[in-house]
Scaffold this active site. Structure first.
Site, mmCIF file in Angstrom:
data_model
loop_
_atom_site.group_PDB
_atom_site.id
_atom_site.type_symbol
_atom_site.label_atom_id
_atom_site.label_comp_id
_atom_site.label_asym_id
_atom_site.label_seq_id
_atom_site.Cartn_x
_atom_site.Cartn_y
_atom_site.Cartn_z
ATOM 1 N N ASN A 150 0.935 -1.168 -0.133
ATOM 2 C CA ASN A 150 0.150 -0.106 -0.013
ATOM 3 C C ASN A 150 1.013 1.084 -0.034
ATOM 4 O O ASN A 150 1.631 1.595 0.675
ATOM 5 C CB ASN A 150 -0.749 -0.326 1.187
ATOM 6 C CG ASN A 150 -1.942 1.067 1.462
ATOM 7 O OD1 ASN A 150 -1.484 2.287 0.939
ATOM 8 N ND2 ASN A 150 -3.123 0.771 1.792
ATOM 9 N N HIS A 197 0.805 6.312 1.675
ATOM 10 C CA HIS A 197 1.691 7.265 2.645
ATOM 11 C C HIS A 197 2.852 8.008 1.917
ATOM 12 O O HIS A 197 3.424 8.878 2.318
ATOM 13 C CB HIS A 197 2.015 6.716 4.130
ATOM 14 C CG HIS A 197 0.849 6.380 4.832
ATOM 15 N ND1 HIS A 197 0.021 7.273 5.097
ATOM 16 C CD2 HIS A 197 0.354 5.308 5.334
ATOM 17 C CE1 HIS A 197 -0.932 6.925 5.696
ATOM 18 N NE2 HIS A 197 -0.864 5.626 5.804
ATOM 19 N N HIS A 219 -5.690 3.437 -1.383
ATOM 20 C CA HIS A 219 -7.132 3.770 -0.568
ATOM 21 C C HIS A 219 -7.467 5.194 -1.147
ATOM 22 O O HIS A 219 -6.881 6.219 -0.519
ATOM 23 C CB HIS A 219 -6.822 3.621 1.011
ATOM 24 C CG HIS A 219 -8.342 4.018 1.676
ATOM 25 N ND1 HIS A 219 -8.224 3.764 3.002
ATOM 26 C CD2 HIS A 219 -9.463 4.105 1.241
ATOM 27 C CE1 HIS A 219 -9.419 3.893 3.242
ATOM 28 N NE2 HIS A 219 -10.350 4.230 2.403
ATOM 29 N N ARG A 241 -9.458 7.820 -0.367
ATOM 30 C CA ARG A 241 -10.399 8.241 0.536
ATOM 31 C C ARG A 241 -11.390 9.501 0.208
ATOM 32 O O ARG A 241 -10.856 10.147 -0.636
ATOM 33 C CB ARG A 241 -9.677 8.785 2.099
ATOM 34 C CG ARG A 241 -8.957 7.719 2.571
ATOM 35 C CD ARG A 241 -8.082 8.056 4.123
ATOM 36 N NE ARG A 241 -9.300 8.250 4.895
ATOM 37 C CZ ARG A 241 -9.601 7.285 5.791
ATOM 38 N NH1 ARG A 241 -8.662 6.557 6.110
ATOM 39 N NH2 ARG A 241 -10.492 7.564 6.866
ATOM 40 N N ARG A 269 -7.315 12.731 1.359
ATOM 41 C CA ARG A 269 -6.003 13.318 2.100
ATOM 42 C C ARG A 269 -4.611 12.914 1.622
ATOM 43 O O ARG A 269 -3.779 13.457 2.074
ATOM 44 C CB ARG A 269 -6.275 12.859 3.589
ATOM 45 C CG ARG A 269 -6.227 11.166 3.867
ATOM 46 C CD ARG A 269 -6.073 11.014 5.367
ATOM 47 N NE ARG A 269 -7.473 11.107 5.983
ATOM 48 C CZ ARG A 269 -7.860 10.749 7.142
ATOM 49 N NH1 ARG A 269 -7.048 9.803 7.810
ATOM 50 N NH2 ARG A 269 -8.905 10.667 7.522
ATOM 51 N N GLU A 291 -8.752 0.234 -2.436
ATOM 52 C CA GLU A 291 -9.373 0.476 -1.323
ATOM 53 C C GLU A 291 -10.501 1.535 -1.356
ATOM 54 O O GLU A 291 -9.935 2.587 -1.789
ATOM 55 C CB GLU A 291 -8.722 0.286 0.052
ATOM 56 C CG GLU A 291 -7.832 -0.751 0.294
ATOM 57 C CD GLU A 291 -7.182 -0.502 1.710
ATOM 58 O OE1 GLU A 291 -7.231 0.626 1.866
ATOM 59 O OE2 GLU A 291 -6.107 -1.391 1.940
ATOM 60 N N THR A 311 -7.866 3.425 8.913
ATOM 61 C CA THR A 311 -8.908 2.636 8.949
ATOM 62 C C THR A 311 -9.117 2.112 10.542
ATOM 63 O O THR A 311 -8.134 1.436 10.783
ATOM 64 C CB THR A 311 -9.097 1.562 8.025
ATOM 65 O OG1 THR A 311 -8.669 2.187 6.675
ATOM 66 C CG2 THR A 311 -10.469 0.826 7.783
ATOM 67 N N GLU A 330 -10.806 -9.795 3.751
ATOM 68 C CA GLU A 330 -9.417 -9.182 4.257
ATOM 69 C C GLU A 330 -9.581 -9.246 6.018
ATOM 70 O O GLU A 330 -10.166 -8.323 6.345
ATOM 71 C CB GLU A 330 -8.957 -7.958 3.630
ATOM 72 C CG GLU A 330 -7.646 -7.466 4.350
ATOM 73 C CD GLU A 330 -7.157 -6.154 3.651
ATOM 74 O OE1 GLU A 330 -7.824 -5.619 2.755
ATOM 75 O OE2 GLU A 330 -6.175 -5.570 4.263
ATOM 76 N N HIS A 336 -3.332 -4.821 8.123
ATOM 77 C CA HIS A 336 -3.172 -3.606 8.885
ATOM 78 C C HIS A 336 -2.135 -3.580 10.126
ATOM 79 O O HIS A 336 -2.407 -4.654 10.716
ATOM 80 C CB HIS A 336 -4.602 -3.197 9.509
ATOM 81 C CG HIS A 336 -4.931 -1.992 9.675
ATOM 82 N ND1 HIS A 336 -4.630 -1.168 10.591
ATOM 83 C CD2 HIS A 336 -5.357 -1.110 8.792
ATOM 84 C CE1 HIS A 336 -4.803 0.016 10.418
ATOM 85 N NE2 HIS A 336 -5.319 0.367 9.394
HETATM 86 N N1 PXP Z 1 -5.709 -2.996 4.596
HETATM 87 C C1 PXP Z 1 -6.780 -1.865 4.830
HETATM 88 C C2 PXP Z 1 -8.033 -2.476 4.463
HETATM 89 C C3 PXP Z 1 -6.374 -0.829 5.327
HETATM 90 O O1 PXP Z 1 -7.145 0.426 5.232
HETATM 91 C C4 PXP Z 1 -4.811 -0.707 5.508
HETATM 92 C C5 PXP Z 1 -4.398 0.802 5.773
HETATM 93 O O2 PXP Z 1 -4.657 1.651 4.520
HETATM 94 C C6 PXP Z 1 -4.100 -1.792 5.263
HETATM 95 C C7 PXP Z 1 -4.728 -2.975 5.026
HETATM 96 C C8 PXP Z 1 -2.536 -1.380 5.381
HETATM 97 O O3 PXP Z 1 -2.343 -1.128 6.761
HETATM 98 P P1 PXP Z 1 -0.870 -0.475 7.042
HETATM 99 O O4 PXP Z 1 -0.777 0.664 6.362
HETATM 100 O O5 PXP Z 1 -0.927 -0.434 8.748
HETATM 101 O O6 PXP Z 1 0.126 -1.547 6.833
#
Ligand code: PXP
Length: 245
Positions: free
Chosen positions: A7, A10, A43, A45, A49, A70, A101, A151, A191
């Protein structure tokens, strides 16, 4: 082998801190691919952001692996997904004030509306996934609405400190994974995962795909994206060898 989807939200968070063009989540995605990931997760949003609409289009166009989008179960997002046609849509709950999330979707209380979205998404050949807490009622509801996959939210597991509590949460994740697989759902997780805590999750036999973002992007500041991804793949492999069945 467990598939790793990185992901890159960030990377966009850093860019949006200055509302400029660098760093680019697309370039980070390409580096993650070079290091061997099977897909990229972003994601979009509702408050935009970090990831912006143009990022979604550009990343979809440039990557050679798969895009997992996402998004909240909102009309605007469904229309965008139908237009962009990513490999997979993962529905997540969204609250504007949250930092990230905070929990899984409550599938049980919105089976009808989620089922309708599922139909629209799958009608375009897009895979439909639901981000849920490790809760058997939510797993059963996900099967009833005929999702392709779930998930499992590992967020709580990654925040606990007491070994007993960690083990209890892991057991909930294992049971949810098993129940989901018995229903014919594909099982993913994510997550809060890092090089250490990912191993017990990778050891769960039903889990086929992981979504990991914040930790990898953070490590990439020290050692670069490719090295951070390579180290994560190694940790997942170590965890996989600890499978119990
Ligand atoms: N899965 C989902 C559904 C999420 O919303 C996120 C965060 O955007 C992640 C996985 C990844 O989480 P992390 O950034 O803490 O690794």
């Amino acid at each position: 082998m467990i598939r790793l989807f990185v992901n890159v939200d960030h990377v966009a968070t850093v860019r949006e801190a200055r509302k400029t063009i660098e760093p680019s989540p697309m370039k980070a995605a390409l580096l993650a691919e070079k290091a061997g990931v099977q897909g990229i997760t972003i994601h979009l949003r509702e408050d935009r952001r970090h990831i912006q609409d143009d990022d979604v289009r550009l990343i979809q166009k440039k990557i050679s692996t798969k895009l997992n989008l996402e998004m909240a179960p909102a009309r605007e997002m469904v229309d965008l997904a139908l237009a962009i046609q990513p490999h997979q849509v993962s529905l997540v709950p969204e609250r504007r004030q949250e930092i990230t999330t905070e929990g899984g979707l409550d599938v049980c209380s919105q089976e009808k509306s989620l089922s309708k979205i599922r139909e629209e998404i799958q009608s375009k050949g897009i895979l439909f996934s639901l981000f849920i807490d490790p809760d058997l009622a939510q797993v059963d509801a996900s099967q009833r609405i005929r999702a392709d996959s779930i998930e499992i939210n590992t967020g709580k597991y990654t925040e606990l400190v007491s070994p007993d509590e960690i083990e209890m949460e892991l057991e909930r994740i294992r049971k949810s994974a098993k129940r989901g697989a018995e229903h014919g759902l594909k099982i993913f997780a994510g997550h809060g995962l890092n090089y250490e805590n990912v191993q017990a999750i990778a050891a769960i036999p039903e889990i086929e795909e992981l979504n990991i973002g914040h930790f990898i992007v953070g490590q990439a500041i020290y050692c670069g994206m490719e090295n951070a991804v390579t180290a994560m793949i190694r940790s997942i492999e170590i965890g996989r060898t600890q499978r119990r069945n």
